[in-house]
Structure formats: C-alpha cells, structure tokens
Design a protein around this motif. Sequence first.
Motif, PDB file in Angstrom:
ATOM      1  N   LYS A   1       6.859  24.026 -31.783  1.00 18.58           N
ATOM      2  CA  LYS A   1       7.631  23.173 -32.688  1.00 18.58           C
ATOM      3  C   LYS A   1       9.125  23.314 -32.364  1.00 18.58           C
ATOM      4  CE  LYS A   1       7.946  26.683 -36.242  1.00 18.58           C
ATOM      5  NZ  LYS A   1       7.831  27.049 -37.615  1.00 18.58           N
ATOM      6  N   TRP A   2       9.892  22.384 -32.876  1.00 23.16           N
ATOM      7  CA  TRP A   2      11.339  22.394 -32.679  1.00 23.16           C
ATOM      8  C   TRP A   2      12.013  23.415 -33.577  1.00 23.16           C
ATOM      9  CZ3 TRP A   2      13.654  16.785 -32.567  1.00 23.16           C
ATOM     10  CH2 TRP A   2      13.275  16.155 -31.379  1.00 23.16           C
ATOM     11  N   ARG A   3      13.187  23.865 -33.132  1.00 27.56           N
ATOM     12  CA  ARG A   3      14.077  24.644 -33.991  1.00 27.56           C
ATOM     13  C   ARG A   3      14.807  23.658 -34.909  1.00 27.56           C
ATOM     14  NH1 ARG A   3      16.621  28.946 -29.695  1.00 27.56           N
ATOM     15  NH2 ARG A   3      14.624  29.772 -29.029  1.00 27.56           N
ATOM     16  N   LYS A   4      15.214  24.110 -36.064  1.00 24.34           N
ATOM     17  CA  LYS A   4      15.793  23.214 -37.074  1.00 24.34           C
ATOM     18  C   LYS A   4      17.314  23.234 -37.122  1.00 24.34           C
ATOM     19  CE  LYS A   4      11.759  24.144 -39.881  1.00 24.34           C
ATOM     20  NZ  LYS A   4      11.247  24.899 -41.006  1.00 24.34           N
ATOM     21  N   GLY A   5      17.964  24.048 -36.309  1.00 21.27           N
ATOM     22  CA  GLY A   5      19.410  24.219 -36.377  1.00 21.27           C
ATOM     23  C   GLY A   5      20.200  22.932 -36.252  1.00 21.27           C
ATOM     24  N   PHE A   6      19.741  21.995 -35.413  1.00 26.64           N
ATOM     25  CA  PHE A   6      20.470  20.741 -35.216  1.00 26.64           C
ATOM     26  C   PHE A   6      20.650  19.997 -36.536  1.00 26.64           C
ATOM     27  CE2 PHE A   6      16.115  19.332 -35.060  1.00 26.64           C
ATOM     28  CZ  PHE A   6      16.130  18.061 -35.605  1.00 26.64           C
ATOM     29  N   TYR A   7      19.622  20.017 -37.365  1.00 26.77           N
ATOM     30  CA  TYR A   7      19.647  19.335 -38.661  1.00 26.77           C
ATOM     31  C   TYR A   7      20.687  19.985 -39.582  1.00 26.77           C
ATOM     32  CZ  TYR A   7      17.859  17.957 -43.271  1.00 26.77           C
ATOM     33  OH  TYR A   7      17.726  17.499 -44.554  1.00 26.77           O
ATOM     34  N   HIS A   8      20.676  21.299 -39.643  1.00 29.21           N
ATOM     35  CA  HIS A   8      21.609  22.028 -40.507  1.00 29.21           C
ATOM     36  C   HIS A   8      23.054  21.922 -39.979  1.00 29.21           C
ATOM     37  CE1 HIS A   8      18.348  23.512 -42.920  1.00 29.21           C
ATOM     38  NE2 HIS A   8      17.720  23.899 -41.818  1.00 29.21           N
ATOM     39  N   MET A   9      23.215  21.879 -38.667  1.00 28.55           N
ATOM     40  CA  MET A   9      24.546  21.692 -38.075  1.00 28.55           C
ATOM     41  C   MET A   9      25.123  20.341 -38.477  1.00 28.55           C
ATOM     42  SD  MET A   9      24.011  23.103 -34.228  1.00 28.55           S
ATOM     43  CE  MET A   9      23.502  24.782 -33.908  1.00 28.55           C
ATOM     44  N   ALA A  10      24.305  19.307 -38.376  1.00 31.01           N
ATOM     45  CA  ALA A  10      24.761  17.961 -38.731  1.00 31.01           C
ATOM     46  C   ALA A  10      25.164  17.893 -40.201  1.00 31.01           C
ATOM     47  CB  ALA A  10      23.679  16.929 -38.419  1.00 31.01           C
ATOM     48  N   LEU A  11      24.363  18.484 -41.083  1.00 30.55           N
ATOM     49  CA  LEU A  11      24.687  18.499 -42.512  1.00 30.55           C
ATOM     50  C   LEU A  11      25.983  19.260 -42.777  1.00 30.55           C
ATOM     51  CD1 LEU A  11      21.218  19.038 -44.225  1.00 30.55           C
ATOM     52  CD2 LEU A  11      22.705  17.047 -44.455  1.00 30.55           C
ATOM     53  N   ALA A  12      26.126  20.443 -42.191  1.00 32.10           N
ATOM     54  CA  ALA A  12      27.317  21.268 -42.429  1.00 32.10           C
ATOM     55  C   ALA A  12      28.578  20.622 -41.874  1.00 32.10           C
ATOM     56  CB  ALA A  12      27.129  22.659 -41.820  1.00 32.10           C
ATOM     57  N   ALA A  13      28.463  19.977 -40.717  1.00 34.86           N
ATOM     58  CA  ALA A  13      29.626  19.345 -40.089  1.00 34.86           C
ATOM     59  C   ALA A  13      29.885  17.944 -40.638  1.00 34.86           C
ATOM     60  CB  ALA A  13      29.426  19.276 -38.581  1.00 34.86           C
ATOM     61  N   LYS A  14      28.925  17.432 -41.414  1.00 32.57           N
ATOM     62  CA  LYS A  14      29.011  16.068 -41.950  1.00 32.57           C
ATOM     63  C   LYS A  14      29.183  15.043 -40.822  1.00 32.57           C
ATOM     64  CE  LYS A  14      30.471  17.284 -46.596  1.00 32.57           C
ATOM     65  NZ  LYS A  14      29.145  17.557 -47.011  1.00 32.57           N
ATOM     66  N   VAL A  15      28.293  15.172 -39.828  1.00 31.18           N
ATOM     67  CA  VAL A  15      28.255  14.233 -38.705  1.00 31.18           C
ATOM     68  C   VAL A  15      26.828  13.713 -38.578  1.00 31.18           C
ATOM     69  CG1 VAL A  15      30.166  15.341 -37.465  1.00 31.18           C
ATOM     70  CG2 VAL A  15      27.816  16.030 -36.949  1.00 31.18           C
ATOM     71  N   PRO A  16      26.652  12.528 -38.018  1.00 35.47           N
ATOM     72  CA  PRO A  16      25.302  11.996 -37.854  1.00 35.47           C
ATOM     73  C   PRO A  16      24.546  12.702 -36.733  1.00 35.47           C
ATOM     74  CG  PRO A  16      26.892  10.512 -36.875  1.00 35.47           C
ATOM     75  CD  PRO A  16      27.680  11.581 -37.571  1.00 35.47           C
ATOM     76  N   ILE A  17      23.252  12.534 -36.767  1.00 36.37           N
ATOM     77  CA  ILE A  17      22.406  12.903 -35.630  1.00 36.37           C
ATOM     78  C   ILE A  17      22.248  11.631 -34.809  1.00 36.37           C
ATOM     79  CG2 ILE A  17      20.052  13.470 -34.937  1.00 36.37           C
ATOM     80  CD1 ILE A  17      19.909  15.264 -37.456  1.00 36.37           C
TER      81      ILE A  17
ATOM     82  N   ARG B   1      17.477  11.704 -47.430  1.00 34.27           N
ATOM     83  CA  ARG B   1      16.080  11.701 -46.996  1.00 34.27           C
ATOM     84  C   ARG B   1      15.612  13.138 -46.811  1.00 34.27           C
ATOM     85  NH1 ARG B   1      15.950   8.243 -41.721  1.00 34.27           N
ATOM     86  NH2 ARG B   1      13.775   8.902 -41.747  1.00 34.27           N
ATOM     87  N   SER B   2      14.330  13.336 -46.855  1.00 35.99           N
ATOM     88  CA  SER B   2      13.798  14.692 -46.657  1.00 35.99           C
ATOM     89  C   SER B   2      13.832  15.064 -45.176  1.00 35.99           C
ATOM     90  CB  SER B   2      12.363  14.780 -47.180  1.00 35.99           C
ATOM     91  OG  SER B   2      11.481  14.053 -46.327  1.00 35.99           O
ATOM     92  N   PHE B   3      13.894  16.354 -44.938  1.00 37.04           N
ATOM     93  CA  PHE B   3      13.837  16.872 -43.575  1.00 37.04           C
ATOM     94  C   PHE B   3      12.552  16.388 -42.890  1.00 37.04           C
ATOM     95  CE2 PHE B   3      12.071  20.161 -40.783  1.00 37.04           C
ATOM     96  CZ  PHE B   3      13.037  20.173 -39.784  1.00 37.04           C
ATOM     97  N   GLU B   4      11.441  16.442 -43.604  1.00 29.98           N
ATOM     98  CA  GLU B   4      10.152  16.037 -43.041  1.00 29.98           C
ATOM     99  C   GLU B   4      10.153  14.568 -42.642  1.00 29.98           C
ATOM    100  OE1 GLU B   4       9.821  19.670 -45.285  1.00 29.98           O
ATOM    101  OE2 GLU B   4      10.508  17.705 -45.968  1.00 29.98           O
TER     102      GLU B   4
END
Length: 188
Positions: free
Chosen positions: A117-133, A159-162
């Motif tokens: 499975k993927w690591r989730k850090g990219f999602y949390h980075m985008a949220l913390a930096a307030k930048v899009p994926i 939206r949910s992470f899932e």
Amino acid sequence: MKKLIGKLMLKLLGWKIVLEGDVNNLNRCILVVAPHTANEEYLLGNFAYWALEKPLKIIIKDAHTKAWYGGIVKALGGIGIDRSQKNDLVNFVANEFKKEDFSLVITPEGTRSWVPKWRKGFYHMALAAKVPIVVAAGDFKDKIIYLGKKISVEELENRSFEDIMEELEQYYQKITPKVPANWNPKIY
C-alpha cells in the motif's frame, strides 16, 4: 536553456506530455507520481517540468546532496533529508512552501519495488501546506507523461481520505509502468 533541453530530450526519447488540467496547477502543489518502478521516471519528469518551465523539487536522502555530485542534485531540485533520524517531514514541507512556490514530487510507494500500500504522508503534507495534490504518471506503453489533474485544497479538506485514495486508484488504472511486476494497483 532548460526548456530547450527538456523538449529536445522528450522528443528524442519519443515521449509526449499530456496536460490534464491547467498548466498553472504545477506552480505550487504536492505532485503525486506513480507508478514508481524505475529510475527513468525521475529524468522524464524533470524533462517535462523543464519543457513547461515549472519549478520542481524532490525530497532525497541527504547522502546525495552531500556527495561530490551534490551540487547537481540540488540544482535539479533535490532537498536532502537525513533519513537516519526521525524527521517531521509534514511540517518541514509546509515550511518550505512558505518560502517559495514549487511542485514537490512525492512517490507514495516510497520505493521502486512492489509495496502492499501507499504511504500517506503526501496527503498530510498537502493539508498542512494548504496546497493541492496534483497527479502525475508516466505511461511506458504509450510514452505519455500525464500531468495536471488537481485535487484542490477544498476537496482535501471536505472529502474523506478514503474517497481521495479511491479516486487516485481509479486514475492509475490506465497507466502502464516501466516494470509492471513492481506495481501494486491496489494503493490503500
């Protein structure tokens, strides 16, 4: 000069870029790149960004930025991280985005080998930096680099992470990696 080199190299190698959104989506984002099964993806991605004249950075082992060739790695956008210590990469990345605009390449698989499975850090980075994926992929069957599909900050927050992971999983179904045996299409 980079623009010319990027366009020339992609042409010589037989690759083309397909934008799936506004090219300006690439100015400031977490750039999720998958499948990540071969080193060539990094060069192709750099050539594409050079051709489009967009700023690109990548988190890399600091051994590469401290080595004799470290100046080249940094010039290509490498940000060295000491992986022998626990780092708060989420906040580190958020602080980097406060300094300047760029696309930060993240390969959520974390390796060129098969992962469950993927690591989730990219999602949390985008949220913390307030930048899009923004989504990127290199299709080795058709020699196409796909860039620009955006998941906005508002979508990330509402939206949910899932739900987002399901969207990404569906997106990557159309992509043929360099080494198919190293790609797990079930990403979460």
